[in-house]
Scaffold this active site. Structure first.
Site, PDB file in Angstrom:
ATOM      1  N   SER A  91       0.798  -1.234   0.000  1.00  0.00           N
ATOM      2  CA  SER A  91       0.000   0.000   0.000  1.00  0.00           C
ATOM      3  C   SER A  91       0.827   1.279   0.000  1.00  0.00           C
ATOM      4  O   SER A  91       0.284   2.356  -0.251  1.00  0.00           O
ATOM      5  CB  SER A  91      -0.966   0.007   1.195  1.00  0.00           C
ATOM      6  OG  SER A  91      -2.034  -0.878   0.967  1.00  0.00           O
ATOM      7  N   TYR A 102      -4.015   3.458   7.474  1.00  0.00           N
ATOM      8  CA  TYR A 102      -5.269   2.717   7.521  1.00  0.00           C
ATOM      9  C   TYR A 102      -6.224   3.352   8.547  1.00  0.00           C
ATOM     10  O   TYR A 102      -6.247   4.573   8.691  1.00  0.00           O
ATOM     11  CB  TYR A 102      -5.021   1.229   7.815  1.00  0.00           C
ATOM     12  CG  TYR A 102      -4.089   0.565   6.826  1.00  0.00           C
ATOM     13  CD1 TYR A 102      -4.284   0.696   5.450  1.00  0.00           C
ATOM     14  CD2 TYR A 102      -3.011  -0.204   7.245  1.00  0.00           C
ATOM     15  CE1 TYR A 102      -3.451   0.084   4.532  1.00  0.00           C
ATOM     16  CE2 TYR A 102      -2.163  -0.830   6.334  1.00  0.00           C
ATOM     17  CZ  TYR A 102      -2.393  -0.683   4.983  1.00  0.00           C
ATOM     18  OH  TYR A 102      -1.559  -1.284   4.090  1.00  0.00           O
ATOM     19  N   TYR A 107      -2.465  -3.894 -10.814  1.00  0.00           N
ATOM     20  CA  TYR A 107      -2.479  -3.511  -9.397  1.00  0.00           C
ATOM     21  C   TYR A 107      -1.583  -4.415  -8.553  1.00  0.00           C
ATOM     22  O   TYR A 107      -0.848  -3.938  -7.676  1.00  0.00           O
ATOM     23  CB  TYR A 107      -3.906  -3.534  -8.863  1.00  0.00           C
ATOM     24  CG  TYR A 107      -4.041  -3.052  -7.440  1.00  0.00           C
ATOM     25  CD1 TYR A 107      -3.883  -1.701  -7.132  1.00  0.00           C
ATOM     26  CD2 TYR A 107      -4.325  -3.936  -6.401  1.00  0.00           C
ATOM     27  CE1 TYR A 107      -4.004  -1.239  -5.822  1.00  0.00           C
ATOM     28  CE2 TYR A 107      -4.446  -3.489  -5.089  1.00  0.00           C
ATOM     29  CZ  TYR A 107      -4.285  -2.144  -4.811  1.00  0.00           C
ATOM     30  OH  TYR A 107      -4.402  -1.690  -3.513  1.00  0.00           O
ATOM     31  N   VAL A 143       1.253  -3.659   3.977  1.00  0.00           N
ATOM     32  CA  VAL A 143       1.172  -4.900   4.760  1.00  0.00           C
ATOM     33  C   VAL A 143       2.415  -5.772   4.635  1.00  0.00           C
ATOM     34  O   VAL A 143       2.509  -6.802   5.305  1.00  0.00           O
ATOM     35  CB  VAL A 143      -0.094  -5.716   4.399  1.00  0.00           C
ATOM     36  CG1 VAL A 143      -1.345  -4.962   4.801  1.00  0.00           C
ATOM     37  CG2 VAL A 143      -0.115  -6.101   2.937  1.00  0.00           C
ATOM     38  N   LYS A 165       0.465   3.194  -3.112  1.00  0.00           N
ATOM     39  CA  LYS A 165      -0.743   3.986  -3.389  1.00  0.00           C
ATOM     40  C   LYS A 165      -0.449   5.481  -3.475  1.00  0.00           C
ATOM     41  O   LYS A 165      -1.005   6.184  -4.312  1.00  0.00           O
ATOM     42  CB  LYS A 165      -1.798   3.732  -2.295  1.00  0.00           C
ATOM     43  CG  LYS A 165      -2.361   2.318  -2.287  1.00  0.00           C
ATOM     44  CD  LYS A 165      -3.266   2.092  -1.081  1.00  0.00           C
ATOM     45  CE  LYS A 165      -3.815   0.678  -1.040  1.00  0.00           C
ATOM     46  NZ  LYS A 165      -4.608   0.421   0.174  1.00  0.00           N
TER      47      LYS A 165
END
Length: 309
Positions: free
Chosen positions: A65, A245, A193, A263, A68
């Site tokens: 992540s 998160y 992705y 993660v 992102k």
């Protein structure tokens, strides 16, 4: 200068490392389950090119992540904020990063922000290019420029493992497609992705990306404006409000540094105007953040007054 010596930084790493016994690696992605939960590494990259580090900093890990925020910067540069935020919101959420709940209950059925999986999928969909290969290469070229490392690539083992187990992300993608947020083949989006999330580097590379964000998009070594300052500002704001998160609020209060976790155990932090931090600690807490990495950032923030608040 923060932690003038590696020994000073190593002492903080040793203290934070005690937390690893309370964490768990992300074994729901089989390839990530192979990580050593006791690992903890950190690099701090300064604008003058100096870097202080501790732990096994050469050990590579996948961005997950953390990617992102990098993809968001690229897409904002490609398409502009108006286009992007027509499809993705700007609001934090208290739900888990992979939740579908808000998509079902929000009137517009668009993801709340680019840092949750639904929002990240929508952003990845916006990467320009005529094929998955071309779009991935554009993203890799951008990451290589940020790290000043032409060898950065993705882990085929991790991307394959994620692709084969990405059932929830497929569900999110079909929901987005049903509501007109994306319009491409879901399997192609999954291919792109999962490779994006599997981009691989070490803590030194991650700290170098962090310092570019910290310096408002300027590579302090070359002086080049890699990311426009307004886009770097948007990304750092999302890192503060949504980057950790559904623990982002507590993180902002206790630590107060723009940061994005993944993660795999990676955390990229950008202390505005000062330096970038790259952390790898694969033992995760319940929210999916590196448990020792957060403890280490808390020690750094408290010891050196790094909070921006």
């Amino acid at each position: 200068m923060l932690c003038r010596t590696s020994e000073e930084l190593q002492a903080l790493v040793d203290e934070a490392k005690r937390c690893t016994v309370k964490g768990k690696v992300a074994d729901y992605i089989p390839a990530l389950g192979k990580a050593n939960p006791n690992d903890l590494a950190v690099a701090i990259h300064y604008p003058n090119g100096e870097c202080t580090s501790a732990g096994d900093i050469e050990k590579k890990f996948t961005l997950q992540s953390v990617s992102k925020v990098i993809t968001l910067a690229l897409v904002l540069m490609d398409r502009g904020p108006s286009y992007v935020f027509e499809k993705v919101g700007m609001e934090p959420t208290g739900d888990p990063f992979n939740s579908i709940v808000k998509l079902e209950t929000m009137a517009l059925s668009k993801p709340l922000n680019p840092m949750i999986n639904a929002g990240a999928l929508a952003v990845t969909h916006m990467i320009k290019g005529d094929s998955v290969k071309q779009r991935l290469e554009r993203l890799l070229e951008f990451v290589r420029e940020l790290t000043n490392d032409s060898t950065v690539f993705y882990s085929e083992d991790v991307s394959r493992s994620e692709f084969e187990t990405a059932f929830l992300n497929r569900s999110l993608s079909y929901f987005l497609k049903q509501n007109g947020i994306i319009n491409e083949d879901v399997e192609e989006l999954m291919d792109l992705y999962t490779k994006q999330c599997a981009i691989e580097m070490n803590s030194l590379d991650l700290a170098r990306i962090g310092v570019v964000f910290a310096m408002d998009g300027v590579d302090p070594i070359s002086g080049k404006q890699i990311i426009p300052s307004d886009i770097a500002r948007i990304c750092k704001t999302f890192m503060v409000t949504c980057g950790m998160y559904n623990a982002s609020g507590e993180f902002a209060i206790k630590i107060g540094i723009p940061a994005k976790s993944g993660v795999s155990g990676g955390i990229m932090a950008a202390v505005p105007g000062k330096f970038g931090i790259g952390i790898f600690g694969p033992a995760l807490n319940e929210q999916g953040n590196s448990i020792a990495g957060i403890k280490l950032l808390e020690l750094l923030s408290n010891n050196y007054q790094l909070s921006m608040f």
